[in-house]
Design an enzyme around this catalytic site. Sequence first.
Site, PDB file in Angstrom:
ATOM      1  N   GLY A   1       0.838  -1.311   0.056  1.00 23.67           N
ATOM      2  CA  GLY A   1      -0.047  -0.125  -0.064  1.00 23.67           C
ATOM      3  C   GLY A   1       0.979   1.134   0.019  1.00 23.67           C
ATOM      4  O   GLY A   1       2.065   1.450   0.542  1.00 23.67           O
ATOM      5  N   CYS A   2       0.410   2.475  -0.445  1.00 22.91           N
ATOM      6  CA  CYS A   2       1.111   3.648  -0.616  1.00 22.91           C
ATOM      7  C   CYS A   2       1.361   4.282   0.799  1.00 22.91           C
ATOM      8  O   CYS A   2       2.498   4.640   1.104  1.00 22.91           O
ATOM      9  CB  CYS A   2       0.402   4.632  -1.237  1.00 22.91           C
ATOM     10  SG  CYS A   2      -1.044   5.024  -1.020  1.00 22.91           S
TER      11      CYS A   2
END
Lengths: 333, 333, 333, 333
Positions: free
Chosen positions: B144-145
């Site tokens: 995930g970012c």
Amino acid sequence: MGVRVGVAGASGYAGGELLRLLAGHPEFDLVTATAHSQAGSAAGAVHPHLSGLDLTLGATTAEAFQDVDLVFLALPHGQSAALAGQLPESVKIVDIGADFRLSDGDAWQRYYGGEHAGTWTYGLPELPGQRERIANSTRVANTGCYAVTTILALAPLIAAGVADPEDVVVVASSGTSGAGKSAKTHLLASEVMGSLSTYKTGRHQHVPEIKQATGATSLSFTPVLAPMPRGILATVTARRATDQDPREVLAAAYATDPFVHVLAEDRWPQTASVSGSNSVHLQATVDADSGRIIAVSASDNLGKGAAGQAVQNANLMFGLPETTGLQIYGVAP
Amino acid sequence: MGVRVGVAGASGYAGGELLRLLAGHPEFDLVTATAHSQAGSAAGAVHPHLSGLDLTLGATTAEAFQDVDLVFLALPHGQSAALAGQLPESVKIVDIGADFRLSDGDAWQRYYGGEHAGTWTYGLPELPGQRERIANSTRVANTGCYAVTTILALAPLIAAGVADPEDVVVVASSGTSGAGKSAKTHLLASEVMGSLSTYKTGRHQHVPEIKQATGATSLSFTPVLAPMPRGILATVTARRATDQDPREVLAAAYATDPFVHVLAEDRWPQTASVSGSNSVHLQATVDADSGRIIAVSASDNLGKGAAGQAVQNANLMFGLPETTGLQIYGVAP
Amino acid sequence: MGVRVGVAGASGYAGGELLRLLAGHPEFDLVTATAHSQAGSAAGAVHPHLSGLDLTLGATTAEAFQDVDLVFLALPHGQSAALAGQLPESVKIVDIGADFRLSDGDAWQRYYGGEHAGTWTYGLPELPGQRERIANSTRVANTGCYAVTTILALAPLIAAGVADPEDVVVVASSGTSGAGKSAKTHLLASEVMGSLSTYKTGRHQHVPEIKQATGATSLSFTPVLAPMPRGILATVTARRATDQDPREVLAAAYATDPFVHVLAEDRWPQTASVSGSNSVHLQATVDADSGRIIAVSASDNLGKGAAGQAVQNANLMFGLPETTGLQIYGVAP
Amino acid sequence: MGVRVGVAGASGYAGGELLRLLAGHPEFDLVTATAHSQAGSAAGAVHPHLSGLDLTLGATTAEAFQDVDLVFLALPHGQSAALAGQLPESVKIVDIGADFRLSDGDAWQRYYGGEHAGTWTYGLPELPGQRERIANSTRVANTGCYAVTTILALAPLIAAGVADPEDVVVVASSGTSGAGKSAKTHLLASEVMGSLSTYKTGRHQHVPEIKQATGATSLSFTPVLAPMPRGILATVTARRATDQDPREVLAAAYATDPFVHVLAEDRWPQTASVSGSNSVHLQATVDADSGRIIAVSASDNLGKGAAGQAVQNANLMFGLPETTGLQIYGVAP
């Protein structure tokens, strides 16, 4: 072994973009970069996005560039001639500054002041015949950022006779990096964010350059400072002289150019689309009420407007494919 | 001939960034890209910055990817498993979505809902030993970012024992592209420009992923929406457990990583510096009043946070240098 | 006839906001405003949004304020004491600077340096009993901008016992006007737009002020510079000490305050909502993973964080309704 | 007791600005506000900056406005006539929409489509004689946002004979709130921040309105979407017909107008200066190269371009000072 390259004036925004492009260029080896007050600093201290780049800025002297094949000059206007005059003929030079752009010394005096340094090959490869002239030159003068954005939209229209050169009106907005990296109150983020403003209204120095390159004989040019770091959007209008479709004229003019894209019908340029690239997006139509031609052009002022175009010109001067080390697609969103 | 590559879910922002990176990748040949409602559109119509790219989006079906060596999945959460299950084992897959990131099915249920699809190799090469695992995998789950931005700052500090895993507090701000390209009122430019706001406060789905990758046992994570298109800045604080200098711990951990840069002392990360690149900038200090460790991390949510990292993982899976086709230096200013 | 008012330090951003507010205040008559290097300039030349205001800035001397009932000091830190000492006791003073905020001279020394000037009534009317103290004072020290934003979220939680004062972690982002109007490279629009960055990490001077006003005993405070001209968003977290609902504690604390709004459940503060106003928006929840309290606060750093609060305090000091001449609703979008 | 006021269409940006202005208006009492899909919501849920305002939006029906003295219509184009037709003659109406602005039904058809509803008093008090007409009207049609910004710069120049009405070229940039609050992909923050783009090129619906109010006979108008929430900057150029100084013409025309400010020489308008206010800033010069007049105008599209002007008109219609409840100075920075 690649071409040995130096950058004079590496601490400004155009200089920083040059360093970024050269760090990724497969044929150009960046061997020296210089600055004025920032001499002695690491590249990453001056340009935080270059953190990790193993490069310290030197002082800007002719000696710093004795051992290179190619020099990019990214100096303040009026300072290129002195340095260029001390470099060997064998060193090829691309000047990002304005010193050698104009052929008319009077126009230079009027818009820049000071003595006119001379005239070099005009570094806009997309003009007819210019790509070859650049390839055969050792001294090339890059275009102005507003100038190239306007010229690419206007020159083919005047050349084709569809736009009347006698009544051209341009309003062009630029991101703030076009105003440089000097600390000035009116360029503070607090002043610019959320605000548009005009400046140098009625007397911008790119006027004679645009006229020289396009054949326009009367040019009203208004620059606008826009709340974004990069990008120029130029709205170019001219009286329509023939029934030709201006979009088709542009599409034909740039059919084989890798960096100039005439958009599909009904799609209009936006600056984000070319950010970080060397591309220019164009579109044109005829105004319903006035019948004027409206051509719109979007560029990155640090890309096609400065460092990108400088690399494109240097690629041509060294016989490389002109797209070498350059991006065609912008970083968006 | 290069690796034949497909992209499923090419109409969103991560998909667009993948197309941009693949268009410039020297070893990966983009042969097919698909979308849902945008199937049939030219890439340049969906992503204006890709104008000129000769590519039409197809429909997202398993058949579209039968003839490729590598597929990137950039689908909404929960849709990767169905497509992945129909692809041959011989096709390597990097999933940008969340479906296969977590090893704990209960955590998946709690934060994402629905059935847990399974667990793939976690695609963060900078974790110890992970580069080799990725190179030997045919199925890799991208991070995930927010997760990668936080993990890179936190994982070495916990591993070295300098940060107490029991009281980690993170506040991380993201640009709007992290929220996707769906038209929603609260993501309108009018709402976001000039404004900061918190959201999903106290219950963000990247919490279990960060805990899994770092060993943190208690994590308070607050996301903030920031008025910029790209970038994540994470402020990670934890109680200090030993006298070690947290900056030196980070510097040692990433000494040889091409994309993770611990900045010079007293210089703090800024998101613009990594915009458009696959790099992450880090810095750490000890808070004067509380004695907590403060580590700060900046990334591009579409770069190291999505498409860039996916390409980095794919490079490793195909035995290429991990920097192939990726930028180390961000586009700034 | 109204109260005769002077402003010392009218050329900065807080000074400009004071002039704007005073120009519309029905009871305060702005009779003199002074500056340092800008003395002699029209208000509209220094602050373009005040074009049309009939006011020329004078030089900052004690003489300039002999004939007024109220003076606002918006001077750089460390300069208020000298001027205040030369004003008659009968002149009421609100100091927007930091000089008289702290009661602890050692804390002043440690965070500001130089000699501690003294301690005035702390100008935060929403603290228990403080409204009356301000009303009875002739010298009031306005709060810091980060400080007030944090204190309003934190003080009632500690006072109610629901938040543990021993482990408070705050990350707060500010628009650029908080950094002042001096021309500095890192505050240029080119540097800030599209970018978030931390600064003064682990050593911000508002730490002792927040501790003094809230009773927090350990405070980790990290400030972030955000790409917007105005606004502060503070994320305040603390260990939860009792089962009370933190949102209800805040709602009860501010039930009758005109400028502090605890938002409806599930709605989180955004800075644009309070821009140009004197209001603060609050919300709080309990973090699902860590169990910490997360309270979020949004203010306008030039409003409640500076000029707005100064006017609110002055209203109280002159027996006026505290909302006189102030906006409750922000200018949005 | 004050004037009883209703707002129809209170959920959009112009409606929200009306509610904000009316909440602070000393003579107008906001008694009802209505919306379409948002009927039933609290004002603060629809417009977060109005949190704390005790108002729930009703459904837009004629019944909702039976008991008021004044109605503002902020409805989508084409919907004002139906509602206005059901309101008693005794209720005064200001229509922010376009329905009743044009006197030429053919122009309406061509630019808006559908049937022309009729023509009301044109609500621009600064036009000669118009202030009195508005004061004597019960039905007033507010101007368009681009229109008022352009007209204020152009009308006096044509009236004085200094600008040739036959070749007017306008390029005007607007913040995004001018495009409304509907969720559309091209208005997402990710798409707009950092980007400028043209739209409706050569066919904007404000063209006939500008021609009607100024006497221009040929008008090329190009709108640009700018990365800011509010504000319009219009660059208006026309051939110069006499030797008069265009700046002096504008200064004379607006010498007594409280909201229109011709700036000091060499100072050019910026949109932030008028943000949140009802003011317009003007400047003009003669272009050095072309000899054209360049007049520049800055407004707030939600202020003088919509809600502010509507309140100004209503003030006149009820015999109040026209500045009542309005701001002269913008919120800046």
